[in-house]
Design a protein around this motif. Sequence first.
Motif, short mmCIF file in Angstrom:
data_model
loop_
_atom_site.label_atom_id
_atom_site.label_comp_id
_atom_site.label_asym_id
_atom_site.label_seq_id
_atom_site.Cartn_x
_atom_site.Cartn_y
_atom_site.Cartn_z
N ALA A 54 10.86 -42.89 -0.07
CA ALA A 54 12.15 -42.78 0.59
C ALA A 54 13.12 -41.96 -0.26
O ALA A 54 14.08 -41.41 0.25
CB ALA A 54 12.72 -44.16 0.83
N VAL A 55 12.87 -41.87 -1.56
CA VAL A 55 13.79 -41.19 -2.47
C VAL A 55 13.49 -39.69 -2.55
O VAL A 55 14.41 -38.88 -2.52
CB VAL A 55 13.67 -41.80 -3.90
N GLY A 56 12.25 -39.31 -2.63
CA GLY A 56 11.95 -37.89 -2.84
C GLY A 56 10.91 -37.38 -1.85
O GLY A 56 10.32 -38.14 -1.09
N ARG A 57 10.75 -36.07 -1.89
CA ARG A 57 9.74 -35.44 -1.05
C ARG A 57 8.73 -34.76 -1.95
O ARG A 57 9.08 -34.15 -2.94
CB ARG A 57 10.37 -34.40 -0.13
N GLN A 58 7.50 -34.85 -1.57
CA GLN A 58 6.44 -34.18 -2.31
C GLN A 58 5.74 -33.22 -1.36
O GLN A 58 5.34 -33.61 -0.27
CB GLN A 58 5.43 -35.20 -2.86
N ARG A 59 5.63 -31.97 -1.77
CA ARG A 59 4.94 -30.99 -0.95
C ARG A 59 3.44 -31.12 -1.22
O ARG A 59 2.99 -31.02 -2.35
CB ARG A 59 5.41 -29.58 -1.27
N GLN A 60 2.68 -31.34 -0.17
CA GLN A 60 1.25 -31.56 -0.31
C GLN A 60 0.53 -30.79 0.78
O GLN A 60 0.94 -30.82 1.93
CB GLN A 60 0.94 -33.06 -0.20
N GLN A 61 -0.53 -30.09 0.40
CA GLN A 61 -1.34 -29.40 1.40
C GLN A 61 -2.70 -30.08 1.47
O GLN A 61 -3.34 -30.32 0.45
CB GLN A 61 -1.55 -27.93 1.04
N VAL A 62 -3.09 -30.40 2.67
CA VAL A 62 -4.39 -31.01 2.90
C VAL A 62 -5.19 -30.02 3.73
O VAL A 62 -4.72 -29.53 4.75
CB VAL A 62 -4.25 -32.35 3.66
N LYS A 63 -6.38 -29.72 3.28
CA LYS A 63 -7.21 -28.76 3.99
C LYS A 63 -8.50 -29.45 4.43
O LYS A 63 -9.25 -29.95 3.61
CB LYS A 63 -7.53 -27.58 3.08
N ILE A 64 -8.71 -29.49 5.71
CA ILE A 64 -9.93 -30.06 6.27
C ILE A 64 -10.62 -28.94 7.03
O ILE A 64 -10.02 -28.30 7.88
CB ILE A 64 -9.63 -31.23 7.22
N ILE A 65 -11.85 -28.71 6.71
CA ILE A 65 -12.61 -27.66 7.40
C ILE A 65 -13.61 -28.33 8.33
O ILE A 65 -14.37 -29.19 7.93
CB ILE A 65 -13.36 -26.76 6.41
N VAL A 66 -13.57 -27.93 9.59
CA VAL A 66 -14.55 -28.38 10.57
C VAL A 66 -15.31 -27.14 10.99
O VAL A 66 -14.72 -26.14 11.36
CB VAL A 66 -13.87 -29.02 11.79
N ALA A 67 -16.61 -27.17 10.90
CA ALA A 67 -17.40 -25.99 11.21
C ALA A 67 -18.49 -26.32 12.21
O ALA A 67 -19.02 -27.42 12.24
CB ALA A 67 -18.02 -25.42 9.94
N HIS A 68 -18.80 -25.33 13.04
CA HIS A 68 -19.87 -25.45 14.02
C HIS A 68 -20.75 -24.22 13.89
O HIS A 68 -20.23 -23.11 13.74
CB HIS A 68 -19.31 -25.51 15.44
N LEU A 69 -22.05 -24.39 13.94
CA LEU A 69 -22.97 -23.28 13.88
C LEU A 69 -23.83 -23.32 15.13
O LEU A 69 -24.51 -24.31 15.39
CB LEU A 69 -23.86 -23.37 12.64
N PHE A 70 -23.76 -22.27 15.95
CA PHE A 70 -24.55 -22.17 17.16
C PHE A 70 -25.58 -21.07 16.96
O PHE A 70 -25.22 -19.94 16.62
CB PHE A 70 -23.67 -21.83 18.37
N LEU A 71 -26.83 -21.38 17.14
CA LEU A 71 -27.90 -20.41 16.98
C LEU A 71 -28.61 -20.20 18.30
O LEU A 71 -28.87 -21.15 19.03
CB LEU A 71 -28.93 -20.89 15.95
N ASN A 72 -28.96 -18.97 18.58
CA ASN A 72 -29.84 -18.67 19.71
C ASN A 72 -30.99 -17.87 19.15
O ASN A 72 -30.80 -16.77 18.64
CB ASN A 72 -29.11 -17.87 20.79
N VAL A 73 -32.18 -18.43 19.17
CA VAL A 73 -33.35 -17.75 18.67
C VAL A 73 -33.97 -17.00 19.84
O VAL A 73 -34.55 -17.61 20.74
CB VAL A 73 -34.36 -18.74 18.04
N LEU A 74 -33.78 -15.71 19.83
CA LEU A 74 -34.27 -14.88 20.92
C LEU A 74 -35.80 -14.87 20.91
O LEU A 74 -36.41 -14.73 19.86
CB LEU A 74 -33.72 -13.47 20.80
N ASP A 75 -36.39 -15.02 22.05
CA ASP A 75 -37.85 -15.05 22.21
C ASP A 75 -38.50 -16.27 21.54
O ASP A 75 -39.69 -16.27 21.28
CB ASP A 75 -38.50 -13.77 21.68
N GLY A 76 -37.71 -17.30 21.24
CA GLY A 76 -38.29 -18.53 20.71
C GLY A 76 -39.12 -19.20 21.79
O GLY A 76 -38.86 -19.05 22.98
N VAL A 77 -40.14 -19.92 21.39
CA VAL A 77 -41.06 -20.53 22.36
C VAL A 77 -40.76 -22.02 22.48
O VAL A 77 -40.88 -22.76 21.51
CB VAL A 77 -42.54 -20.31 21.93
#
Length: 146
Positions: free
Chosen positions: A23-46
């Motif tokens: 309540a007395v002070g402010r603290q500058r804080q950066q939070v970094k959350i990475i969310v990643a998605h990997l989509f693959l299409n294997v062409l001619d895959g069986v």
Amino acid sequence: MGLWVDRTTTMIQYRTSDCDTTAVGRQRQQVKIIVAHLFLNVLDGVRMKSEQTQSRFNVHFVVAALHEIAQIIRQEIFVAQQITIVTPYREQATQYRNVIGKAQRDKTWEYLKLHEMNVFTIDSFQGGQNKLIVFDTVLAKSRIGG
């Protein structure tokens, strides 16, 4: 014969700043959350179907996905525990577990610790989360234009 792989990666970064800590002070804080998605299409895959379970699988996708995952771990973007593979078919999940288990027993990729990754079907992963989600559709699209 080599596999043709289309690769789409999505990285979403969330940042928050100026978080009140007291309540007395402010603290500058950066939070970094990475969310990643990997989509693959294997062409001619069986795509195949298990005779026992009638569940679909595609070994070409397994090989392509594990190759991409190995590169990600080598580049130290994520560690194996932060990676989850999700697929709609139970047999495909089994194929991943078999290949990962064999690589671990042969000590082929032991340093990558692939055995620490999670592999789920869509139903079993519902509500789950991780830093990198690799979605394996099992189905392959034919190569366009040659």
